[in-house]
Design an enzyme around this catalytic site. Structure first.
Site, mmCIF file in Angstrom:
data_model
loop_
_atom_site.group_PDB
_atom_site.id
_atom_site.type_symbol
_atom_site.label_atom_id
_atom_site.label_comp_id
_atom_site.label_asym_id
_atom_site.label_seq_id
_atom_site.Cartn_x
_atom_site.Cartn_y
_atom_site.Cartn_z
ATOM 1 N N ARG A 1 -1.878 6.658 -3.473
ATOM 2 C CA ARG A 1 -1.352 6.042 -2.581
ATOM 3 C C ARG A 1 -1.913 4.422 -2.115
ATOM 4 O O ARG A 1 -2.974 4.633 -3.322
ATOM 5 C CB ARG A 1 -1.419 6.615 -1.482
ATOM 6 C CG ARG A 1 -2.814 7.253 -1.343
ATOM 7 C CD ARG A 1 -3.335 7.577 0.336
ATOM 8 N NE ARG A 1 -4.316 7.796 0.987
ATOM 9 C CZ ARG A 1 -5.170 9.471 0.520
ATOM 10 N NH1 ARG A 1 -4.648 10.334 0.187
ATOM 11 N NH2 ARG A 1 -6.058 9.775 0.759
ATOM 12 N N ASP A 2 -1.320 4.065 -1.732
ATOM 13 C CA ASP A 2 -2.616 2.646 -1.691
ATOM 14 C C ASP A 2 -2.002 1.538 -3.016
ATOM 15 O O ASP A 2 -2.852 0.846 -3.326
ATOM 16 C CB ASP A 2 -3.814 2.739 -0.882
ATOM 17 C CG ASP A 2 -4.294 3.570 0.426
ATOM 18 O OD1 ASP A 2 -3.242 3.942 0.321
ATOM 19 O OD2 ASP A 2 -5.265 4.582 0.316
ATOM 20 N N TRP B 1 -5.560 7.948 15.355
ATOM 21 C CA TRP B 1 -4.499 7.860 14.268
ATOM 22 C C TRP B 1 -3.174 8.468 14.573
ATOM 23 O O TRP B 1 -3.484 9.949 14.376
ATOM 24 C CB TRP B 1 -5.180 8.911 13.048
ATOM 25 C CG TRP B 1 -4.426 8.004 11.701
ATOM 26 C CD1 TRP B 1 -4.981 7.358 11.088
ATOM 27 C CD2 TRP B 1 -3.928 9.634 11.013
ATOM 28 N NE1 TRP B 1 -4.239 7.044 9.864
ATOM 29 C CE2 TRP B 1 -3.349 8.617 9.898
ATOM 30 C CE3 TRP B 1 -3.308 10.471 11.210
ATOM 31 C CZ2 TRP B 1 -2.793 8.972 8.689
ATOM 32 C CZ3 TRP B 1 -2.702 10.625 10.598
ATOM 33 C CH2 TRP B 1 -1.987 10.127 9.324
ATOM 34 N N GLN C 1 -2.168 -0.358 9.230
ATOM 35 C CA GLN C 1 -2.039 0.933 9.671
ATOM 36 C C GLN C 1 -2.101 0.859 11.034
ATOM 37 O O GLN C 1 -3.729 0.675 11.674
ATOM 38 C CB GLN C 1 -3.302 1.770 8.879
ATOM 39 C CG GLN C 1 -2.921 1.625 7.391
ATOM 40 C CD GLN C 1 -1.882 2.501 7.653
ATOM 41 O OE1 GLN C 1 -1.019 3.995 7.431
ATOM 42 N NE2 GLN C 1 -0.837 1.778 6.337
ATOM 43 N N ASN D 1 -6.372 1.647 11.636
ATOM 44 C CA ASN D 1 -7.024 0.600 9.865
ATOM 45 C C ASN D 1 -6.878 0.288 9.281
ATOM 46 O O ASN D 1 -7.128 -1.023 9.585
ATOM 47 C CB ASN D 1 -7.439 2.955 9.614
ATOM 48 C CG ASN D 1 -5.550 3.276 9.507
ATOM 49 O OD1 ASN D 1 -5.249 3.758 9.942
ATOM 50 N ND2 ASN D 1 -6.309 3.719 7.894
ATOM 51 N N ASP D 2 -6.795 0.589 7.909
ATOM 52 C CA ASP D 2 -6.506 0.050 7.083
ATOM 53 C C ASP D 2 -5.962 -1.611 7.655
ATOM 54 O O ASP D 2 -4.810 -1.599 6.951
ATOM 55 C CB ASP D 2 -6.115 0.707 5.776
ATOM 56 C CG ASP D 2 -6.909 1.556 5.221
ATOM 57 O OD1 ASP D 2 -8.050 2.046 6.125
ATOM 58 O OD2 ASP D 2 -5.671 2.176 4.792
ATOM 59 N N PHE E 1 2.277 4.093 5.106
ATOM 60 C CA PHE E 1 0.585 4.120 4.355
ATOM 61 C C PHE E 1 -0.063 2.819 3.731
ATOM 62 O O PHE E 1 1.047 2.282 3.867
ATOM 63 C CB PHE E 1 0.225 5.700 3.914
ATOM 64 C CG PHE E 1 -0.443 6.678 4.332
ATOM 65 C CD1 PHE E 1 -0.038 7.187 5.802
ATOM 66 C CD2 PHE E 1 -1.244 7.528 3.889
ATOM 67 C CE1 PHE E 1 -0.402 7.705 6.797
ATOM 68 C CE2 PHE E 1 -1.331 8.811 4.588
ATOM 69 C CZ PHE E 1 -1.029 8.991 6.170
ATOM 70 N N SER E 2 -0.313 2.934 3.300
ATOM 71 C CA SER E 2 -1.095 2.038 3.153
ATOM 72 C C SER E 2 -0.651 0.469 2.238
ATOM 73 O O SER E 2 -0.095 1.328 0.582
ATOM 74 C CB SER E 2 -3.080 1.427 3.511
ATOM 75 O OG SER E 2 -3.396 1.832 4.291
ATOM 76 N N TRP F 1 -4.473 2.293 17.442
ATOM 77 C CA TRP F 1 -5.133 2.660 16.772
ATOM 78 C C TRP F 1 -4.004 1.851 15.551
ATOM 79 O O TRP F 1 -3.783 1.176 15.149
ATOM 80 C CB TRP F 1 -4.938 3.755 16.306
ATOM 81 C CG TRP F 1 -5.681 4.723 14.812
ATOM 82 C CD1 TRP F 1 -4.962 3.899 13.950
ATOM 83 C CD2 TRP F 1 -7.152 4.986 14.629
ATOM 84 N NE1 TRP F 1 -5.826 4.275 12.386
ATOM 85 C CE2 TRP F 1 -7.268 5.157 13.423
ATOM 86 C CE3 TRP F 1 -7.481 5.204 15.856
ATOM 87 C CZ2 TRP F 1 -7.639 5.370 12.317
ATOM 88 C CZ3 TRP F 1 -8.824 5.925 15.196
ATOM 89 C CH2 TRP F 1 -9.629 5.846 13.973
HETATM 90 C C1 FRU Z 1 -7.369 4.730 4.217
HETATM 91 C C2 FRU Z 1 -6.428 5.781 4.269
HETATM 92 C C3 FRU Z 1 -5.218 5.742 3.132
HETATM 93 C C4 FRU Z 1 -4.335 5.607 3.681
HETATM 94 C C5 FRU Z 1 -4.043 5.478 4.960
HETATM 95 C C6 FRU Z 1 -3.682 6.190 6.306
HETATM 96 O O1 FRU Z 1 -8.359 4.752 5.091
HETATM 97 O O2 FRU Z 1 -7.072 6.760 4.637
HETATM 98 O O3 FRU Z 1 -6.100 6.094 1.820
HETATM 99 O O4 FRU Z 1 -2.665 5.036 2.982
HETATM 100 O O5 FRU Z 1 -5.634 6.275 5.272
HETATM 101 O O6 FRU Z 1 -3.120 5.975 7.347
#
Ligand code: FRU
Length: 545
Positions: free
Chosen positions: A255-256, A154, A146, A129-130, A186-187, A127
């Site tokens: 976060r992030d 996920w 991610q 993501n970001d 995480f991001s 998987w």
């Molecule tokens: C956005 C998010 C971020 C987090 C990450 C986790 O898509 O929810 O806020 O850090 O994905 O995978």
């Protein structure tokens, strides 16, 4: 300690691979990869992997003792000659089916699978993501992201890592950040600490410093790590976390972190509860809260752009994961909006980030967004949308963000045919040979004069639906620069499982999934009453793999 004795005894008895009762298996690493048979019929179990005294890697995994849908893998080449211990819960199945291999599973099939996107980045397995830590450094563009390397859903957030020298062709490397005892990764984002403010660098070797969120059931907090080998390996800072604000905000959601440089200070923008907070630092380790702006959710971005290319006249852009943005001023401590919220993109894009450290000689603000799209039957999920250049342009509504694919992408497109002033039926006819293409770009200007709407479809699926009565484009409000104009230009990128569309030079864009044309369905159709095709160009796009 009885434990250790058992291990030594086991090694003597069984050679390189053997079992212990009580939920441990020890493997002497003599190959490059461990492979894990995965079945989505099986529940996730938590295993941990550790090499001698090194940190544990906890992983939730759908191991199977039976038929595997696919095999996940972990690069263990750095551990050759050493012992890797796997601990597992009682009743775990498939532990003995974890094998060593010199190659990744089905190596020769990777990038040739039926539903593998052809010119968008996807993970070899698992998987994504970001996008995280987008940065240019020493001739390489880094795309961290991610990533769950252990299955196509996920979980187990790692920072995956790929590099490119041209933003088109990507090489996936081993993950850069792994979950640890404190939580999953995480991001976040990356900077190059050119003046060695952090002290992590070495003479002639500035540190690449990343800020990321550690996520655990208890809390989310911001941490940093650094690399002195171009992002190949990272050392997590022993003083982590550097921002731990859960109790201040009375929320789990903090976060992030997005890092940027402002004058002689470092800035971190963090999404906390109901918006973005700004923190300042002089050394990337110690952070002071400065301000907060409400109205954003996840994945902050903040950057300065010239308006209409004029460097003397700039504005700051702030957005969150959805991409709705505000324009404003920024003094290093506080973002003060002057306009917004606005929207330049809809569809599958989420959590887009822009590159840090693009050389001044280039000067572009380059963005990559996560495409929330899946690929039927594949052992990987999600894709990175095309890199786009973001600019600010004065429009009839005021200054607005414009997003267009970068020139490196345009440059690989090969013109295959062009037509002017053709009818709807002629369009369907000339495009028929391309209906099956999985790597295609179409650029067309449509003129409405007898109708209030124009729509373009492929195999019965809508690519564009423009309505000048309701002023909607695929359901979102859209009015062209000349509000009396009856024309619209669409630049459409079709890959195997995705469609990206840039309208009127990037004033508005959207993306969505695509079902491959199966040969039986109809090809391209242009609908609406007597819609004219003022111009049409077709480009083939080579696979990047
Ligand atoms: C956005 C998010 C971020 C987090 C990450 C986790 O898509 O929810 O806020 O850090 O994905 O995978």
């Amino acid at each position: 300690m009885i434990h250790n004795r058992k291990i030594i005894l086991g090694i003597m008895l069984a050679g390189s691979i053997f079992f212990l009762s009580g939920g441990e298996r020890v493997i002497k690493i003599d190959k490059n990869y461990l492979t894990f048979p995965i079945s989505h019929e099986c529940d996730r179990i938590r295993i941990t992997m550790s090499v001698e005294s090194a940190e544990e890697l906890p992983v939730d995994i759908r191991l199977t003792a039976g038929a595997a849908e696919y095999k996940a893998f972990k690069d263990v080449s750095a551990y050759k000659g050493r012992y890797l211990k796997i601990t597992y819960p009682d009743g775990a199945k498939g532990i003995d089916a974890i094998k060593q291999s010199d190659d990744i599973p089905d190596k020769d099939m990777i990038y040739r699978e039926e539903n593998r996107p052809q010119y968008h980045f996807t993970a070899r397995c698992g998987w994504i993501n970001d996008p995280n830590g987008l940065i240019y450094h020493d001739g390489e563009y880094h795309l961290f992201y991610q990533h769950n390397p252990y299955e196509r859903e996920w979980g187990n957030m790692h920072w995956g890592h790929a590099v490119s020298t041209d933003l088109v062709h990507w090489k996936e490397l081993a993950p850069a950040l792994y979950p640890d005892k404190t939580g999953t990764m995480f991001s976040g984002s990356a900077v190059i600490d050119k003046n060695n403010d952090s002290g992590f660098g070495e003479p002639g070797k500035p540190a690449m410093v990343v800020a990321y969120t550690v996520d655990s059931p208890d809390r989310q907090s911001q941490c940093i790590a650094y690399s002195l080998d171009n992002g190949r390996t990272f050392t997590k800072y022993s003083g982590n976390p550097v921002v731990d604000s859960k109790d201040i905000w009375n929320t789990h959601d903090t976060r992030d972190p997005k890092l940027l440089r402002y004058g002689d200070r470092w800035v971190m923008v963090v999404n906390e509860r109901d918006g973005h907070s700004i923190y300042n630092s002089t050394n990337l380790r110690d952070w002071t809260f400065k301000s907060h702006i409400t109205g954003f959710w996840e994945c902050p971005e903040l950057f300065e752009l010239p308006v209409d290319g004029n460097k003397e006249n700039t504005m700051w852009v702030m957005y969150g994961a959805s991409g709705t943005y505000m324009l404003g001023d920024f003094d290093g401590e506080r973002f003060s909006p002057v306009s917004g919220k606005h929207r330049y993109v809809t569809g599958s894009q989420y959590a887009a980030q822009t590159f840090n450290n693009i050389p001044d000689s280039d000067g572009r603000r380059i963005q990559i967004g996560w495409g929330r799209l899946s690929h039927p039957g594949m052992n990987f999920n999600g894709l990175m949308l095309l890199p786009t250049e973001l600019t600010l342009k004065t429009t009839k509504d005021g200054v607005r963000l414009v997003s267009k694919p970068i020139k490196e992408i345009e440059n690989i497109c090969k013109l295959a045919g062009s037509w002017t002033n053709i009818s709807q039926d002629e369009l369907a006819h000339v495009l028929q040979p391309y209906a099956k293409s999985d790597k295609l770009r179409l650029r067309a200007t449509f003129k409405l004069s007898h109708a209030t709407n124009a729509w373009l479809s492929l195999a019965g699926e809508s690519l564009m639906n423009y309505d000048i009565n309701g002023n909607t484009l695929n359901g979102a409000f859209y009015s062209p620069q000349d509000p009396t104009s009856m024309e619209i230009t669409a630049d459409i990128y079709l890959d195997r499982t995705s469609v990206e569309v840039f309208i009127d030079g990037g004033l508005f864009s959207y993306s969505m999934g695509r079902k491959l044309y199966d040969g039986d369905a109809e090809g391209f159709r242009l609908g609406g009453n007597r819609v004219e095709v003022k111009s049409l160009e077709v480009f083939n796009i080579p696979s990047i793999w």
